[in-house]
Design a protein around this motif. Sequence first.
Motif, mmCIF file in Angstrom:
data_model
loop_
_atom_site.group_PDB
_atom_site.id
_atom_site.type_symbol
_atom_site.label_atom_id
_atom_site.label_comp_id
_atom_site.label_asym_id
_atom_site.label_seq_id
_atom_site.Cartn_x
_atom_site.Cartn_y
_atom_site.Cartn_z
ATOM 1 N N VAL A 83 35.783 39.987 25.247
ATOM 2 C CA VAL A 83 34.584 39.280 24.813
ATOM 3 C C VAL A 83 34.961 37.858 24.412
ATOM 4 N N GLN A 84 34.164 36.885 24.877
ATOM 5 C CA GLN A 84 34.374 35.494 24.464
ATOM 6 C C GLN A 84 33.116 34.979 23.785
ATOM 7 N N ASP A 85 33.321 34.050 22.841
ATOM 8 C CA ASP A 85 32.207 33.634 21.983
ATOM 9 C C ASP A 85 31.765 32.197 22.228
ATOM 10 N N MET A 86 32.134 31.603 23.380
ATOM 11 C CA MET A 86 31.825 30.193 23.594
ATOM 12 C C MET A 86 30.936 29.944 24.806
ATOM 13 N N ASP A 87 30.250 30.942 25.293
ATOM 14 C CA ASP A 87 29.291 30.748 26.381
ATOM 15 C C ASP A 87 29.953 30.201 27.651
ATOM 16 N N HIS A 88 31.182 30.594 27.885
ATOM 17 C CA HIS A 88 31.901 30.142 29.072
ATOM 18 C C HIS A 88 31.390 30.844 30.315
ATOM 19 N N GLU A 89 31.296 30.062 31.415
ATOM 20 C CA GLU A 89 30.867 30.678 32.675
ATOM 21 C C GLU A 89 31.965 31.559 33.281
ATOM 22 N N ASN A 90 33.191 31.087 33.188
ATOM 23 C CA ASN A 90 34.274 31.741 33.913
ATOM 24 C C ASN A 90 35.050 32.714 33.040
ATOM 25 N N PHE A 102 42.932 32.082 26.342
ATOM 26 C CA PHE A 102 43.419 33.439 26.549
ATOM 27 C C PHE A 102 43.233 34.307 25.314
ATOM 28 N N GLY A 103 43.013 35.591 25.540
ATOM 29 C CA GLY A 103 43.104 36.573 24.480
ATOM 30 C C GLY A 103 44.552 36.910 24.200
ATOM 31 N N SER A 104 44.774 37.744 23.183
ATOM 32 C CA SER A 104 46.139 38.085 22.776
ATOM 33 C C SER A 104 46.784 39.143 23.651
ATOM 34 N N GLY A 105 45.995 39.764 24.505
ATOM 35 C CA GLY A 105 46.569 40.721 25.443
ATOM 36 C C GLY A 105 46.435 42.167 25.010
ATOM 37 N N THR A 106 46.435 43.048 26.002
ATOM 38 C CA THR A 106 46.474 44.501 25.776
ATOM 39 C C THR A 106 47.692 45.050 26.508
ATOM 40 N N ASP A 141 36.704 27.070 16.875
ATOM 41 C CA ASP A 141 37.670 27.413 17.914
ATOM 42 C C ASP A 141 37.128 28.521 18.819
ATOM 43 N N VAL A 142 37.459 28.402 20.081
ATOM 44 C CA VAL A 142 37.084 29.441 21.025
ATOM 45 C C VAL A 142 37.835 30.719 20.700
ATOM 46 N N LYS A 143 37.116 31.829 20.786
ATOM 47 C CA LYS A 143 37.785 33.093 20.535
ATOM 48 C C LYS A 143 37.583 34.016 21.726
ATOM 49 N N VAL A 144 38.684 34.529 22.243
ATOM 50 C CA VAL A 144 38.642 35.527 23.291
ATOM 51 C C VAL A 144 39.264 36.786 22.700
ATOM 52 N N THR A 145 38.469 37.811 22.608
ATOM 53 C CA THR A 145 38.899 39.025 21.918
ATOM 54 C C THR A 145 39.055 40.167 22.909
ATOM 55 N N GLN A 146 40.226 40.772 22.884
ATOM 56 C CA GLN A 146 40.474 41.959 23.688
ATOM 57 C C GLN A 146 40.452 43.164 22.762
ATOM 58 N N THR A 176 51.278 50.118 34.331
ATOM 59 C CA THR A 176 51.807 49.808 33.005
ATOM 60 C C THR A 176 52.151 48.328 32.962
ATOM 61 N N SER A 177 51.525 47.596 32.039
ATOM 62 C CA SER A 177 51.680 46.146 32.027
ATOM 63 C C SER A 177 50.963 45.565 30.811
ATOM 64 N N MET A 178 51.156 44.258 30.621
ATOM 65 C CA MET A 178 50.361 43.496 29.650
ATOM 66 C C MET A 178 49.178 42.890 30.412
ATOM 67 N N TYR A 179 47.985 43.122 29.895
ATOM 68 C CA TYR A 179 46.777 42.593 30.530
ATOM 69 C C TYR A 179 46.193 41.495 29.658
ATOM 70 N N LEU A 180 45.951 40.339 30.274
ATOM 71 C CA LEU A 180 45.434 39.182 29.567
ATOM 72 C C LEU A 180 44.072 38.795 30.128
ATOM 73 N N CYS A 181 43.135 38.598 29.240
ATOM 74 C CA CYS A 181 41.817 38.110 29.599
ATOM 75 C C CYS A 181 41.748 36.618 29.249
ATOM 76 N N ALA A 182 41.007 35.849 30.024
ATOM 77 C CA ALA A 182 40.846 34.426 29.738
ATOM 78 C C ALA A 182 39.428 34.001 30.086
ATOM 79 N N SER A 183 38.987 32.912 29.457
ATOM 80 C CA SER A 183 37.683 32.357 29.793
ATOM 81 C C SER A 183 37.785 30.841 29.837
ATOM 82 N N SER A 184 36.829 30.203 30.516
ATOM 83 C CA SER A 184 36.831 28.748 30.587
ATOM 84 C C SER A 184 35.462 28.242 31.010
#
Lengths: 113, 111
Positions: free
Chosen positions: B24-31, B102-106, B1-6, B86-94
């Motif tokens: 950080v993402q572990d699947m060599d995604h460009e985006n 998506f990561g779980s958010g900060t 499974d793809v993992k996106v870690t915040q 002040t907000s929830m920040y989400l990282c994503a890769s594809s």
Amino acid sequence: AQSVTQLDSQVPVFEEAPVELRCNYSSSVSVYLFWYVQYPNQGLQLLLKYLSGSTLVKGINGFEAEFNKSQTSFHLRKPSVHISDTAEYFCAVSVDAGNMLTFGGGTRLMVKP
Amino acid sequence: DVKVTQSSRYLVKRTGEKVFLECVQDMDHENMFWYRQDPGLGLRLIYFSYDVKMKEKGDIPEGYSVSREKKERFSLILESASTNQTSMYLCASSLLYEKLFFGSGTQLSVL
């Protein structure tokens, strides 16, 4: 530019009842449409997407959505919901098949026993 | 499974501080993408990157910058944090033209 409107911010429903989450979009060009789901304390995950072809799209967990071009809508439906479907649902559009997404404001689905 | 870690689930900072959010993402995604999520507003794109050392502004880049020195890592920088960040920040890769992961958010609170 495109925009997405999710008409309901919250939808309470009893377990095993059907549900429809509404999504309307506006765009001057052809769009691709998506539904993402966010379970509590998790990131978003793709539920289903419409890129082309059949306007009825089936996704994971028994959800489906129908693309209606004349009404610029992409409503999400499930015939019988479970407690585990409690989550926030986001409709999104893209003009480039999925990389640049414009999200709606989200609909919180609350399934009650 | 793809993992996106915040790197952090919760972060509390003071006004004027410089803040780094790491992804950080572990699947060599460009985006890779940074979104912020606010109640009723959904997700809004801050910045995205299609390749190493490449960045493009999203819909709300003001007050933010990004860095992508390695393919797997995409950092969001708040040069001088303000309370309206002040907000929830989400990282994503594809991969190109594939679904976002998506990561779980900060959850960032700026006091």
